[in-house]
Design a protein around this motif. Structure first.
Motif, mmCIF file in Angstrom:
data_model
loop_
_atom_site.group_PDB
_atom_site.id
_atom_site.type_symbol
_atom_site.label_atom_id
_atom_site.label_comp_id
_atom_site.label_asym_id
_atom_site.label_seq_id
_atom_site.Cartn_x
_atom_site.Cartn_y
_atom_site.Cartn_z
ATOM 1 N N ASN A 104 8.165 108.117 -30.222
ATOM 2 C CA ASN A 104 9.606 108.275 -30.439
ATOM 3 C C ASN A 104 10.334 106.940 -30.444
ATOM 4 O OD1 ASN A 104 9.759 111.134 -30.628
ATOM 5 N ND2 ASN A 104 9.599 111.320 -28.418
ATOM 6 N N THR A 130 14.473 117.818 -35.708
ATOM 7 C CA THR A 130 14.302 118.207 -34.300
ATOM 8 C C THR A 130 14.303 119.723 -34.113
ATOM 9 O OG1 THR A 130 16.683 118.026 -33.922
ATOM 10 C CG2 THR A 130 15.355 116.067 -33.492
ATOM 11 N N TRP A 133 11.307 122.349 -32.913
ATOM 12 C CA TRP A 133 11.041 122.883 -31.577
ATOM 13 C C TRP A 133 11.637 124.268 -31.385
ATOM 14 C CZ3 TRP A 133 7.540 120.701 -28.631
ATOM 15 C CH2 TRP A 133 7.278 119.342 -28.768
ATOM 16 N N TYR A 143 14.174 120.735 -25.920
ATOM 17 C CA TYR A 143 13.413 119.781 -26.722
ATOM 18 C C TYR A 143 14.134 119.445 -28.023
ATOM 19 C CZ TYR A 143 9.718 121.339 -23.559
ATOM 20 O OH TYR A 143 8.987 121.655 -22.444
ATOM 21 N N VAL A 144 14.867 120.399 -28.569
ATOM 22 C CA VAL A 144 15.634 120.148 -29.792
ATOM 23 C C VAL A 144 16.629 119.013 -29.549
ATOM 24 C CG1 VAL A 144 17.276 121.124 -31.443
ATOM 25 C CG2 VAL A 144 15.398 122.532 -30.566
ATOM 26 N N TYR A 147 14.088 115.720 -26.966
ATOM 27 C CA TYR A 147 12.743 115.172 -27.153
ATOM 28 C C TYR A 147 12.735 113.828 -27.873
ATOM 29 C CZ TYR A 147 7.854 114.624 -28.389
ATOM 30 O OH TYR A 147 6.591 114.109 -28.535
ATOM 31 N N LEU A 148 13.501 113.678 -28.929
ATOM 32 C CA LEU A 148 13.471 112.438 -29.711
ATOM 33 C C LEU A 148 14.154 111.281 -28.997
ATOM 34 C CD1 LEU A 148 12.925 110.871 -32.363
ATOM 35 C CD2 LEU A 148 15.121 111.747 -33.200
ATOM 36 N N GLY A 160 8.159 116.366 -36.016
ATOM 37 C CA GLY A 160 9.234 116.742 -36.919
ATOM 38 C C GLY A 160 9.349 115.797 -38.094
ATOM 39 N N ALA A 416 6.345 120.721 -35.013
ATOM 40 C CA ALA A 416 6.326 120.088 -33.692
ATOM 41 C C ALA A 416 4.922 119.704 -33.266
ATOM 42 C CB ALA A 416 6.944 121.024 -32.653
#
Length: 431
Positions: A104, A130, A133, A143-144, A147-148, A160, A416
């Motif tokens: 990431n 994103t 997820w 996570y949406v 996560y990034l 993604g 994902a």
């Protein structure tokens, strides 16, 4: 007058021969002062410009993969009955590959630079999806959002990302690394304008940093410039071919006895043995990859976790294989260059095999789209825009951890469970 000219050339020839006798034959790094075929002196007004060259610059994040003869193909039982990776003997040239999956933090760095030196449209097209997820019947909403970009996930693999986005990243990385090399290691050199923003004055010179767009003649203006001929740029970063990826994942160099020219050992996974657990030492019994153990079991039981990862994991987790590559099985699947065909194993060549398009197996053989009359179609997913991915992921069972297994997906799609890593040729050497 002519006699004097010939005598001069003869003298130069003797000088060249004498130098060969004392210092040995010319090499890439020591080409000598004079041409070994014409006797004409290099780097003069009339002579050809020959730049100083030591070796290929070191690419950040790369590991050297020594090539050779090997047997590619599925080492697992073909439970899907696809028969699309039958064993065959090939030779793979030496190359370089990223030690880890692109994380990431690496993708955020990419977004940072292209936002300042590229068109806004391109920046938006580079944003990972994103929402991969999001699940209707699962609470993956955090996570949406996180996560990034959340710092705790910095060194988790980027997901993604489509094949097309990964390919663009490789192009940008080539330009950015060579821009730094051209500036003598100073990454604060001018903006490249690589993806559509109007270039500033003098930016055309920086465009040569891509490694394939150098000036016509090295040192043509008497000054050092960025070009292929100078040897001061790296070859292009790119996605590995399927054959390179599979070869690097097997890492059979770790099973080879010195002096034995036969490959007598094979591997189901990127490590020894038939199990997904460590068979040796103090970590005996621990899982060697991040995968789904069974229905509903992503990480094990609290207090006694198996692979310990509910989703993706730190890119340096789990032991590396014998080439020093991390997570060549599990964590995330990885995009490779190849267009998918079920019979690639028998169609492609036996030196550096690679399928770039439908040559020998055209897409119109597969009944994907209706004909002009609106009939047929929808019987296949195969065309020239589906790409292979390999390696297994946090959401896959152990079967997909075997390097010989292969799947495919549209090059503009993402999930994902798919990430990537980069590769690079080993220019100027067979070793």
């Amino acid at each position: 007058m002519k006699l004097t000219h010939y005598l001069r050339l003869a003298t130069l020839g003797l000088v060249v021969l004498a130098s060969c006798g004392k210092k040995g034959p010319p090499t890439a790094s020591k080409p000598g002062k004079y041409s070994s075929t014409t006797g004409i002196e290099y780097n003069t007004e009339k002579g050809m410009a020959v730049a100083n060259f030591k070796k290929i610059p070191e690419g950040p994040g790369l590991v050297f993969i020594e090539g050779g003869r090997t047997v590619l193909g599925s080492q697992e039982e073909d439970v899907t009955m696809t028969h699309d990776n039958i064993e065959r003997t090939v030779t793979i040239a030496s190359f370089y590959m990223d030690m880890t999956e692109v994380a990431n933090i690496h993708w955020l760095e990419y977004l940072h630079f292209i936002r300042t030196d590229s068109a806004e449209e391109f920046y938006k097209s580079a944003l990972p999806d994103t929402t991969v997820w999001a699940r209707d019947l699962s609470f993956n909403d955090p996570y949406v959002t996180y996560y990034l970009r959340y710092p705790g996930f910095r060194y988790f693999p980027v997901v993604g990302v489509s094949w097309l986005q990964a390919d663009d990243y490789c192009t940008w990385r080539t330009a950015k690394v060579n821009e730094r090399l051209a500036a003598g290691g100073d990454s604060k050199s001018g903006k490249g304008g690589l993806f559509g923003k109007k270039k500033s004055k003098g930016a055309a010179e920086g465009a040569a940093a891509e490694g394939t767009m150098g000036t016509a003649g090295a040192l043509g203006n008497g000054k050092s410039s960025t070009s292929i001929e100078n040897g001061n740029t790296l070859p292009n970063y790119r996605l590995p071919t399927e054959a390179e990826w599979e070869y690097a994942a097997q890492a059979l160099i770790g099973t080879q006895e010195v002096g034995n020219e036969n490959q007598e050992e094979k591997r189901i996974y990127p490590w020894d043995g038939k199990s997904t657990r460590n068979s040796y030492g103090g970590k005996m019994g621990q899982f060697l990859a991040n995968f789904k153990r069974g229905r509903g079991d992503y990480a094990g039981i609290a207090g006694s976790l198996n692979d310990g990862a509910m989703i993706t994991e730190y890119i340096y987790s789990y032991p590396p294989n014998d080439y020093g590559l991390y997570n060549m099985a599990g964590n995330v699947n990885e995009w490779v260059q190849d267009v998918y065909r079920p019979l690639s194993f028998q169609d492609v060549e036996d030196l550096n095999p690679f399928r770039r398009n439908g040559v020998g197996d055209p897409a119109d053989k597969y009944d994907k789209n209706p004909n002009a009359a609106g009939r047929g179609g929808y019987q296949s997913l195969i065309d020239d825009h589906v790409r292979v991915y390999k390696g297994g992921s946090w959401r896959d069972v152990a079967y997909w951890l075997s390097p010989g297994t292969r799947r495919f997906m549209a090059e503009d799609s993402s999930t994902a469970t798919i990430g990537f890593r980069c590769a690079m040729i080993n220019a100027g050497s067979n070793k």
